[in-house]
Design a protein around this motif. Structure first.
Motif, PDB file in Angstrom:
ATOM      1  N   ASP A 162      40.617  44.003  39.690  1.00  0.00           N
ATOM      2  CA  ASP A 162      39.351  44.013  38.973  1.00  0.00           C
ATOM      3  C   ASP A 162      39.440  45.089  37.895  1.00  0.00           C
ATOM      4  O   ASP A 162      40.357  45.922  37.894  1.00  0.00           O
ATOM      5  N   GLU A 163      38.480  45.098  36.979  1.00  0.00           N
ATOM      6  CA  GLU A 163      38.563  46.011  35.848  1.00  0.00           C
ATOM      7  C   GLU A 163      38.535  47.484  36.270  1.00  0.00           C
ATOM      8  O   GLU A 163      39.048  48.353  35.550  1.00  0.00           O
ATOM      9  N   GLU A 210      42.638  36.636  26.592  1.00  0.00           N
ATOM     10  CA  GLU A 210      41.436  36.443  27.394  1.00  0.00           C
ATOM     11  C   GLU A 210      41.366  34.984  27.814  1.00  0.00           C
ATOM     12  O   GLU A 210      41.732  34.093  27.040  1.00  0.00           O
ATOM     13  N   ASP A 227      41.593  29.284  35.615  1.00  0.00           N
ATOM     14  CA  ASP A 227      42.060  29.853  36.877  1.00  0.00           C
ATOM     15  C   ASP A 227      43.528  30.248  36.723  1.00  0.00           C
ATOM     16  O   ASP A 227      44.429  29.451  36.969  1.00  0.00           O
ATOM     17  N   LEU A 228      43.772  31.473  36.319  1.00  0.00           N
ATOM     18  CA  LEU A 228      45.137  31.921  36.054  1.00  0.00           C
ATOM     19  C   LEU A 228      45.928  32.236  37.319  1.00  0.00           C
ATOM     20  O   LEU A 228      47.114  32.552  37.233  1.00  0.00           O
ATOM     21  N   ARG A 256      40.480  41.082  36.131  1.00  0.00           N
ATOM     22  CA  ARG A 256      39.191  40.428  35.937  1.00  0.00           C
ATOM     23  C   ARG A 256      38.219  41.416  35.294  1.00  0.00           C
ATOM     24  O   ARG A 256      38.106  42.560  35.725  1.00  0.00           O
ATOM     25  N   VAL A 281      44.603  39.649  30.054  1.00  0.00           N
ATOM     26  CA  VAL A 281      46.036  39.628  30.337  1.00  0.00           C
ATOM     27  C   VAL A 281      46.731  40.498  29.289  1.00  0.00           C
ATOM     28  O   VAL A 281      46.823  40.119  28.122  1.00  0.00           O
ATOM     29  N   LEU A 305      47.367  41.667  34.886  1.00  0.00           N
ATOM     30  CA  LEU A 305      46.312  40.652  34.927  1.00  0.00           C
ATOM     31  C   LEU A 305      45.104  41.250  35.637  1.00  0.00           C
ATOM     32  O   LEU A 305      45.225  41.751  36.759  1.00  0.00           O
ATOM     33  N   VAL A 359      47.300  42.397  40.822  1.00  0.00           N
ATOM     34  CA  VAL A 359      46.202  41.852  40.028  1.00  0.00           C
ATOM     35  C   VAL A 359      44.944  42.591  40.452  1.00  0.00           C
ATOM     36  O   VAL A 359      44.690  42.780  41.647  1.00  0.00           O
ATOM     37  N   ARG A 402      35.813  37.079  33.189  1.00  0.00           N
ATOM     38  CA  ARG A 402      36.953  36.431  32.553  1.00  0.00           C
ATOM     39  C   ARG A 402      38.214  37.216  32.913  1.00  0.00           C
ATOM     40  O   ARG A 402      38.154  38.325  33.432  1.00  0.00           O
ATOM     41  N   TRP A 403      39.350  36.599  32.585  1.00  0.00           N
ATOM     42  CA  TRP A 403      40.617  37.285  32.765  1.00  0.00           C
ATOM     43  C   TRP A 403      41.010  38.020  31.489  1.00  0.00           C
ATOM     44  O   TRP A 403      40.864  37.492  30.386  1.00  0.00           O
ATOM     45  N   THR A 419      39.121  32.067  30.667  1.00  0.00           N
ATOM     46  CA  THR A 419      38.218  31.749  31.781  1.00  0.00           C
ATOM     47  C   THR A 419      38.841  30.718  32.712  1.00  0.00           C
ATOM     48  O   THR A 419      38.201  30.275  33.666  1.00  0.00           O
TER      49      THR A 419
END
Length: 436
Positions: A162-163, A265, A269-270, A229, A236, A227, A160, A233-234, A267
């Motif tokens: 960050d962008e 998309e 907690d995935l 961030r 997926v 996944l 997982v 936001r997330w 917000t």
């Protein structure tokens, strides 16, 4: 480019009922509500049996009678495997619903073994959300446990992030998404989330992700997911393997598949709990080469735009990695494709010394000289070499992260679980490697 990696541990968490998704735990019998966001549930009990799921007007029961395990299904009668129905010294009985498949299990020799399985597509719509919200479980006098289905193995492992591609961290822990293998082919699996302790080399299950499609009703266990961030936001990105069927070839033509990449998309907690996400299609450019399907997305935001690694198939199963880029995810153009490959997937974007490198996995069915290795490419998909790492069985993905001064790689292999009844799709071990 990258140092030599060596295998430091193999992990294999197997759970019929996921410990984080237990909804019923009792020592007495009865019928209990078991509402579920998706058709991925399971129940287990001792030897008294039967254990039953009530989905709408349909009764799905696992029965153990004199060592023989069978399924009783409304509309289909009693179903028993001719070759694999007999359990050996069982101590428990289980039942699972994964996608459209119901499976009866015996617990024997310290493991769960599938003894009967049936596809419910012609019997009941298992993906109907209203029916799932009213799902009930019936347990015998000795009680049992019921809740969300866990996994037989883990594959399609990604960090997982960050962008910008940096692995997401919480203290010393990292996070992984994985495909939780079910009792059969792709349509019995789903996406799960795991906390990964790189020091102890341990994982713990924290979440499950399910998906609604933009073009059909119901909830699907789509997987092969990234996944990340982005902007609070997330995002997926996932592959629509949840109802995959190999398309038929007509008169020598390649028939397009419905297998593709979608984007959600959220917000919420995935990283915790069970979630159903609405998706839209993520259109991936395949101009310049024949393509009937895409999968294995990996996203990185860089220099104000997006890069997306993915896999494209000419036919099933003949596939290769590709990379697209553009100012937005709905405005991508092709950067390159390794069309000389025929069995390469797991496209992964990794920054090494300030440069984005594309990693992938050359399967053992590829062309001679391009088999059983982790190739590296630039963004135009020109060869840059090969990752120096052991190559496990099946088609392991190269998912890497910097931890301290070391590189850590999370991958998988093709070792099956659950017994001989199930066939392909129940793999694999989580294989962890580290640079030395």
């Amino acid at each position: 480019m990258l140092p030599r990696l060596e295998i430091v541990r193999r992990l294999r968490p197997i759970d019929l009922v996921a410990p984080t998704a237990v909804q019923v735990e009792t020592t007495s019998g009865g019928t209990f509500p078991l509402p579920s966001p998706a058709p991925y549930v399971a129940a287990s009990t001792g030897l008294e049996g039967p254990v039953v799921l009530h989905l709408g007007e349909h009764r799905l029961a696992a029965v153990l009678d004199d060592g023989s395990v069978s399924l009783d299904v409304t509309g289909s009668g009693t179903l028993r495997s001719r070759r694999f129905h007999r359990a050996e010294s069982p101590i428990g009985l289980g039942l699972s619903l994964t996608g459209t498949h119901v499976t009866a299990w015996s617990h024997e020799g310290g493991r769960w073994v599938a003894r009967a399985r049936h596809d419910l597509r012609e019997v009941v719509d298992t993906r109907d959300e209203a029916a799932l919200s009213a799902l009930r479980v019936e347990l015998p006098a000795g009680g049992g446990t019921a809740g969300g289905f866990g996994q037989l193995g883990l594959r399609d492992v990604r960090f997982v992030t960050d962008e910008d591609g940096t692995p997401l961290r919480e203290g010393d822990s990292l996070w992984l998404t994985a495909t939780s293998a079910g009792p059969g082919f792709f349509d019995t699996a789903h996406t799960s989330v795991w906390r990964f302790d790189p020091t102890a080399v341990e994982v713990s299950h924290t979440a499950d992700l399910y998906f609604r499609r933009p073009d059909r009703s119901g909830v699907f266990g789509d997987h092969a997911t990234h996944l990340l961030r982005s902007d609070g936001r997330w995002l997926v990105a996932t592959s629509t393997w949840g109802d995959f069927e190999r398309p038929r070839t007509r008169a020598g033509r390649r028939t397009p598949s419905e297998l593709r990449v979608t984007l959600a998309e959220s917000t919420a907690d995935l990283l915790d709990g069970r979630h159903v996400l609405d998706t839209r299609e993520l259109p991936l450019p395949t101009d310049g080469f024949p393509s009937i399907a895409t999968w294995d997305p990996h996203l990185v935001r860089r220099d104000g735009g997006w890069l997306v690694g993915f896999v494209s198939a000419r036919k099933f199963f003949d596939f290769h990695p590709a990379v697209a880029g553009g100012p937005a995810l709905d405005d991508l153009h092709l950067l390159g494709a390794a069309t000389d490959r025929t069995a390469t997937e797991g496209t992964t974007l990794l920054e090494v010394d300030g440069e984005v490198v594309v990693l992938a996995s050359d399967g053992r069915d590829g062309p001679r000289g391009l088999r059983a290795r982790f190739p590296a490419f630039d963004l135009a998909m020109a060869d840059r070499g090969v990752l120096d790492a052991p190559y496990p069985t099946n088609l392991p993905w190269p998912s890497l992260a910097r931890v301290g001064g070391d590189w850590l790689m999370a991958s998988f292999n093709g070792r099956p679980a659950g017994g001989k009844l199930l066939g392909y799709g129940t793999h694999g071990d989580l294989v962890v490697m580290r640079s030395r």
